[in-house]
Design a protein around this motif. Structure first.
Motif, PDB file in Angstrom:
ATOM      1  N   ILE A 123       0.846  -1.200   0.000  1.00 30.57           N
ATOM      2  CA  ILE A 123       0.000   0.000   0.000  1.00 30.57           C
ATOM      3  C   ILE A 123       0.882   1.251   0.000  1.00 30.57           C
ATOM      4  O   ILE A 123       0.642   2.206  -0.748  1.00 30.57           O
ATOM      5  CB  ILE A 123      -0.952   0.004   1.215  1.00 30.57           C
ATOM      6  N   GLN A 124       1.920   1.243   0.845  1.00 33.97           N
ATOM      7  CA  GLN A 124       2.843   2.381   0.885  1.00 33.97           C
ATOM      8  C   GLN A 124       3.523   2.570  -0.466  1.00 33.97           C
ATOM      9  O   GLN A 124       3.646   3.703  -0.967  1.00 33.97           O
ATOM     10  CB  GLN A 124       3.913   2.147   1.961  1.00 33.97           C
ATOM     11  N   MET A 125       3.974   1.473  -1.068  1.00 30.74           N
ATOM     12  CA  MET A 125       4.667   1.553  -2.354  1.00 30.74           C
ATOM     13  C   MET A 125       3.778   2.163  -3.433  1.00 30.74           C
ATOM     14  O   MET A 125       4.206   3.033  -4.194  1.00 30.74           O
ATOM     15  CB  MET A 125       5.147   0.164  -2.780  1.00 30.74           C
ATOM     16  N   CYS A 126       2.542   1.702  -3.490  1.00 29.72           N
ATOM     17  CA  CYS A 126       1.617   2.217  -4.501  1.00 29.72           C
ATOM     18  C   CYS A 126       1.286   3.684  -4.252  1.00 29.72           C
ATOM     19  O   CYS A 126       1.221   4.489  -5.189  1.00 29.72           O
ATOM     20  CB  CYS A 126       0.329   1.386  -4.514  1.00 29.72           C
ATOM     21  N   ALA A 127       1.101   4.036  -2.975  1.00 31.98           N
ATOM     22  CA  ALA A 127       0.739   5.420  -2.634  1.00 31.98           C
ATOM     23  C   ALA A 127       1.846   6.392  -3.014  1.00 31.98           C
ATOM     24  O   ALA A 127       1.595   7.428  -3.655  1.00 31.98           O
ATOM     25  CB  ALA A 127       0.419   5.522  -1.138  1.00 31.98           C
ATOM     26  N   TRP A 128       3.092   6.068  -2.655  1.00 35.52           N
ATOM     27  CA  TRP A 128       4.154   7.034  -2.965  1.00 35.52           C
ATOM     28  C   TRP A 128       4.512   7.034  -4.445  1.00 35.52           C
ATOM     29  O   TRP A 128       4.945   8.050  -4.979  1.00 35.52           O
ATOM     30  CB  TRP A 128       5.365   6.852  -2.057  1.00 35.52           C
ATOM     31  N   VAL A 173       6.798  16.866   0.893  1.00 38.48           N
ATOM     32  CA  VAL A 173       6.369  16.595   2.273  1.00 38.48           C
ATOM     33  C   VAL A 173       5.549  15.312   2.326  1.00 38.48           C
ATOM     34  O   VAL A 173       5.780  14.429   3.173  1.00 38.48           O
ATOM     35  CB  VAL A 173       5.561  17.778   2.840  1.00 38.48           C
ATOM     36  N   PHE A 174       4.576  15.192   1.432  1.00 42.89           N
ATOM     37  CA  PHE A 174       3.723  14.000   1.441  1.00 42.89           C
ATOM     38  C   PHE A 174       4.490  12.749   1.010  1.00 42.89           C
ATOM     39  O   PHE A 174       4.200  11.643   1.479  1.00 42.89           O
ATOM     40  CB  PHE A 174       2.500  14.219   0.551  1.00 42.89           C
ATOM     41  N   LEU A 175       5.474  12.913   0.130  1.00 41.50           N
ATOM     42  CA  LEU A 175       6.318  11.772  -0.240  1.00 41.50           C
ATOM     43  C   LEU A 175       7.078  11.254   0.981  1.00 41.50           C
ATOM     44  O   LEU A 175       7.149  10.039   1.217  1.00 41.50           O
ATOM     45  CB  LEU A 175       7.308  12.173  -1.334  1.00 41.50           C
ATOM     46  N   GLY A 176       7.641  12.179   1.750  1.00 37.38           N
ATOM     47  CA  GLY A 176       8.348  11.786   2.967  1.00 37.38           C
ATOM     48  C   GLY A 176       7.423  11.105   3.957  1.00 37.38           C
ATOM     49  O   GLY A 176       7.801  10.117   4.608  1.00 37.38           O
ATOM     50  N   PHE A 177       6.200  11.604   4.072  1.00 33.33           N
ATOM     51  CA  PHE A 177       5.221  11.012   4.981  1.00 33.33           C
ATOM     52  C   PHE A 177       4.875   9.585   4.557  1.00 33.33           C
ATOM     53  O   PHE A 177       4.810   8.670   5.393  1.00 33.33           O
ATOM     54  CB  PHE A 177       3.963  11.879   5.000  1.00 33.33           C
ATOM     55  N   LEU A 178       4.678   9.375   3.270  1.00 30.37           N
ATOM     56  CA  LEU A 178       4.285   8.057   2.775  1.00 30.37           C
ATOM     57  C   LEU A 178       5.427   7.051   2.819  1.00 30.37           C
ATOM     58  O   LEU A 178       5.204   5.855   3.005  1.00 30.37           O
ATOM     59  CB  LEU A 178       3.755   8.172   1.336  1.00 30.37           C
TER      60      LEU A 178
END
Length: 394
Positions: free
Chosen positions: A5-10, A31-36
């Protein structure tokens, strides 16, 4: 399913950088890339710890980081070609780079949903009816893992952590020497590594040459990473072996102080390339934090805490090379030399600290009779590294 899920999201967010419109959208995206991506490394370390013993985990983590180096090599070649798509559909080449690489990662993330089992005993699915292991093999795997580390039997890998458990884990002061190493260990390498292609451009190489010249140090870095991790496990030492990363960097950083515009460009490239080809100690540090955590609860937070320190280190490292110090960054390199010396001292301290803690435990444990030791093992409420029979890896 959390890892894919993390891989697909980022990957979706990374690909969406194709449509960046300015500084604000760029910063929000980063910022959101770092969060994911933040939880990915701790999740992978915890996941692998259910398949391998504490003696096997470091090399597997090294192989995991080799895949990151391999991606750097592939990315350099891809960037060479994709950046030449400048003008296709009226878009810049870097936009196509983000879009196409993001799509590649998304495809891998989707495949991971089907390839990554939940645990060693849950490999059977409707599309893999026979699983990876027989029932006998699963029993052997579980028994050898639990015998190696009984703490892994106290909590399954999808059990939630309460805020109280998180706080208890994060205030385990015995893990803070490793956290401090994570905070400063990478700093002497990070700026030269980040600025390598820019350094090569300043030396007179064009964009294509700079991308291709960045490949050899990555290849050498893969060899050094594997060799360093293997040596660590063979001699059963982490402090002094991991220290080699900074010992490697120190003379090369000193050499950078003597370069100027009159210096030979290939000599400067050789020093910069060797610096970037450093023997990465991440696998040693991450497995060290996992091993010294002593329980699944603490291990989850310990690996996340170490990774948080590494990310904080990158934020600080980005401020060391400044515009008023370029192109040779003499002031910045002097700062990096000081940090490298600090890191070497920190490894000596960490080794001495864990030896001292083990000596304390030995005194108490050996003062107990065999009956008292057996009673303690049966009745103690101490957990993980707080147990009197636990010894820290040095």
């Amino acid at each position: 399913r959390w890892i894919p899920i993390q891989m697909c999201a980022w990957s979706i967010l990374a690909a969406s950088q194709f449509w960046l419109t300015g500084k604000t959208s760029f910063l929000l995206c980063r910022v959101f890339l770092g969060f994911l991506q933040g939880g990915f490394i701790p999740d992978v370390i915890l996941y692998l710890s259910y398949f391998y013993t504490k003696y096997e985990l470091p090399l597997r983590l090294a192989i995991f980081w080799v895949s990151n180096h391999f991606c750097d090599i592939v990315s350099s070649f891809l960037a060479t070609g994709l950046l030449k798509m400048r003008g296709v559909a009226g878009k810049e080449g870097w936009r196509w780079l983000f879009l196409i690489e993001g799509i590649f990662t998304l495809i891998i993330g989707i495949i991971t949903f089907f390839l990554l089992p939940a645990s060693p005993t849950q490999t059977k699915t409707y599309y893999r009816p026979h699983g990876w292991f027989t029932e006998r093999e699963e029993i052997i795997m579980v028994n050898r893992i639990i015998r190696d580390d009984p703490g892994k039997g106290g909590m399954h890998n999808r059990q939630a952590l309460s805020p109280r458990m998180l706080w208890k884990s994060f205030t385990d002061w015995d893990l803070w020497p490793i956290y401090l190493i994570g905070l400063t260990n990478q700093m002497p390498i990070e700026p030269p590594q980040t600025y390598l292609t820019l350094t090569l451009r300043n030396l007179g190489f064009d964009t294509t040459e700079s991308n291709l010249l960045a490949v050899p140090p990555v290849v050498l870095g893969i060899f050094n990473l594997l060799l360093l991790t293997i040596i660590s496990e063979v001699i059963h030492n982490r402090s002094f072996v991991a220290m080699i990363q900074n010992v490697w960097a120190l003379p090369l950083l000193v050499a950078l102080l003597f370069f100027s515009k009159e210096s030979n460009q290939w000599a400067q490239y050789a020093v910069s390339a060797l610096l970037v080809a450093f023997p990465l100690a991440h696998a040693i540090h991450a497995s060290w934090a996992s091993r010294n955590a002593g329980s699944v609860r603490t291990r989850t937070v310990a690996t996340a805490g170490y990774n948080m320190m590494v990310q904080l280190s990158r934020i600080i490292s980005a401020q060391i090379y400044r515009d008023d110090d370029k192109p040779y960054y003499y002031r910045g390199n002097r700062v990096l030399i000081g940090i490298a010396v600090w890191n070497i001292a920190l490894y000596f301290f960490t080794y001495a600290y864990y030896r001292w803690r083990n000596h304390q435990r030995d005194k108490v444990w050996k003062a107990m009779t065999s009956q008292e030791q057996a009673e303690y093992l049966e009745t103690t409420t101490d957990e993980g590294s707080a147990r009197l029979d636990f010894r820290f890896a040095t």
